[in-house]
Design an enzyme around this catalytic site. Structure first.
Site, mmCIF file in Angstrom:
data_model
loop_
_atom_site.group_PDB
_atom_site.id
_atom_site.type_symbol
_atom_site.label_atom_id
_atom_site.label_comp_id
_atom_site.label_asym_id
_atom_site.label_seq_id
_atom_site.Cartn_x
_atom_site.Cartn_y
_atom_site.Cartn_z
ATOM 1 N N ILE A 288 2.875 2.376 7.184
ATOM 2 C CA ILE A 288 3.982 2.929 7.962
ATOM 3 C C ILE A 288 5.278 2.670 7.209
ATOM 4 O O ILE A 288 5.716 1.524 7.076
ATOM 5 C CB ILE A 288 4.026 2.290 9.365
ATOM 6 C CG1 ILE A 288 2.672 2.455 10.065
ATOM 7 C CG2 ILE A 288 5.134 2.919 10.198
ATOM 8 C CD1 ILE A 288 2.465 1.522 11.226
ATOM 9 N N GLU A 289 5.884 3.732 6.705
ATOM 10 C CA GLU A 289 7.095 3.577 5.913
ATOM 11 C C GLU A 289 7.981 4.793 6.070
ATOM 12 O O GLU A 289 7.625 5.760 6.748
ATOM 13 C CB GLU A 289 6.741 3.354 4.444
ATOM 14 C CG GLU A 289 5.769 4.356 3.862
ATOM 15 C CD GLU A 289 5.313 3.951 2.466
ATOM 16 O OE1 GLU A 289 6.182 3.853 1.585
ATOM 17 O OE2 GLU A 289 4.106 3.750 2.257
#
Length: 467
Positions: A288-289
């Protein structure tokens, strides 16, 4: 990951794909005393899509500062994931602009970026810095016959054999994946290289497979394959028969993150479940970025769906892969962890992307260790557990060699990090990305580490992690 990524990078990561084959030079664009040419070539073509690259060369006598390449695609094709460029799509035209690290093309130098196309049809037009760069394609190189994935090639006799796992090699045990480098699965889509071959060459037997993203609210391997079709299942089975296992990683630096694409919790859970079922998974990873790490709605939706998924699949291990600074998780990343905990997700690992700090010139091995310590302290605050328990919840994933910010993570840094991880009994180690380690080359970051190394040298160092 991908910006490091690959980053695969392209990801970030990175999705990062190696490119090969010849190229056809296009018409030049000029910039003062500099002359740019652009060429298009394919790495592989599987009928329903292909992976390709553009190579931009400066054949003039002066450096070029900044480039923009626009190319058209027929209605039967659209751009999926991409790396080493920022890509905007309007109608049937994709416009790729340089990243900061590849903006300057010196006289005689080159830059390149890669992408996956979903559908069929080669580019129909191309301009580089506003000048026509012509058409034409180079077919993908002839593929070597794929070896039987159930029979990995014999190891180099000079390479010590990997240790046999303690568990029954035909029955992977949850919690047993300790060292699992990320593999950009786009590179394995043509079958020329298998997971078993990578395992044999690098002395590692488990991998984190990147990346599953969203094609609308449908899970998709990097915009090219529906996991329900069980692409790569034969390779995963062969790896497991030798004692290894895989994590499938959702997300990454490019493409649409599945929790953002699915606005209904039930639909999102169903897509996760489809991938778990397709590969009989013991582990999944959520990378998750970027915008996804700050999107409160998708964070809450993901946490709720993962908690329900875990209840439906007892024993399923879930890791969260998040951006980090030496001082610890960013506020956004910490919010992702808290959201998962509050929703009832039994988080196995918080895996930190120990890379791209923007601190080139400092020791990236020391910074990775500092980031682990800082994250351990944050986990203690969130979960109220001991130092030992918090360390066990930390995974660490550096980017090999040159990072996107020009910092460097060397073999000595890898040895220091693995020694620290063993001493403090971390839960997991990995790196971005295995094909860069295999290539052991100098060149574009999506395929090369840009440090002097032998093939699989980093893999063999990370294989020394024992938990």
């Amino acid at each position: 990951m991908g910006r490091k990524r690959l980053r695969l990078a392209i990801y970030a990561g990175a999705a990062v794909l190696a490119a090969g084959g010849g190229a056809i030079a296009a018409v030049a664009g000029t910039n003062g005393g500099a002359t740019l040419t652009a060429s298009f070539s394919k790495d592989s073509d599987w009928g329903s899509g292909y992976q390709a690259k553009y190579t931009i060369r400066n054949t003039g006598g002066e450096a070029v500062e900044g480039w923009k390449l626009a190319f058209g695609l027929p209605g039967s094709a659209k751009v999926g994931t991409f790396w080493d460029a920022s890509v905007a799509v309007s109608g049937g035209t994709a416009t790729a602009s340089n990243k900061g690290y590849n903006a300057t093309i010196p006289a005689g130098g080159a830059a390149e970026f890669g992408f996956v196309v979903v559908g069929s049809g080669d580019p129909t037009s191309c301009t580089i810095n506003g000048a026509d760069c012509g058409g034409g394609t180079t077919p993908p190189p002839a593929e070597e016959p794929a070896e039987d994935p159930a029979t990995p090639p014999a190891e180099d006799p000079t390479t010590p054999p990997a240790e046999e796992p303690a568990e029954d090699p035909t029955t992977p045990t949850a919690g047993g994946v300790l060292a699992a480098p990320y593999v950009d699965m786009g590179l394995l889509s043509n079958g020329a290289t298998t997971l078993s071959q990578l395992a044999s060459s690098g002395n590692v037997d488990s991998f984190s497979l990147a990346f599953v993203t969203g094609a609308g609210c449908k899970a998709s391997w990097f915009g090219a394959f529906d996991p329900r079709q069980k692409q790569f299942a034969d390779q995963i089975a062969a790896l497991r028969s030798g004692g290894g296992d895989v994590k499938v990683s959702f997300g990454g630096a490019t493409g649409i993150e599945l929790a953002q694409a699915c606005t209904n919790v039930g639909a999102l859970q169903a897509e996760y479940q489809a991938v778990v079922d397709a590969y009989d998974l013991n582990y999944i990873d959520l990378d998750i970025e970027g915008a996804a790490s700050a999107d409160a709605a998708s964070i809450a939706r993901r946490s709720t769906a993962l908690a329900a998924l875990q209840k439906a699949n007892p024993g399923l291990k879930i890791s969260l892969t998040l951006p980090v600074l030496p001082e610890g998780l960013t506020n956004d990343g910490l919010n992702v962890v808290r959201s998962a905990k509050d929703a009832g997700v039994d988080v196995d690992l918080v895996n930190i992307m120990a890379m791209d700090y923007g601190r080139a010139g400092q020791d990236y091995g020391d910074l990775a260790i500092q980031a682990v310590r800082s994250t351990k302290d944050q986990i203690k605050q969130v979960y109220g557990n001991s130092d030992a328990a918090a360390f066990k919840m930390v995974g660490v994933t550096p980017m090999l060699g040159q990072n996107d910010d020009n910092g460097r993570f060397t073999q000595d840094d890898a040895r220091d990090l693995v020694a620290f991880a063993n001493e403090n009994h971390l839960g997991f180690v990995s790196f971005w990305e295995l094909n860069r380690d295999k290539n052991a080359c100098t060149g574009a970051l999506f395929q090369c580490t840009n440090v002097a190394q032998s093939p699989f040298e980093f893999s063999k160092i990370f294989a020394g992690f024992r938990g």
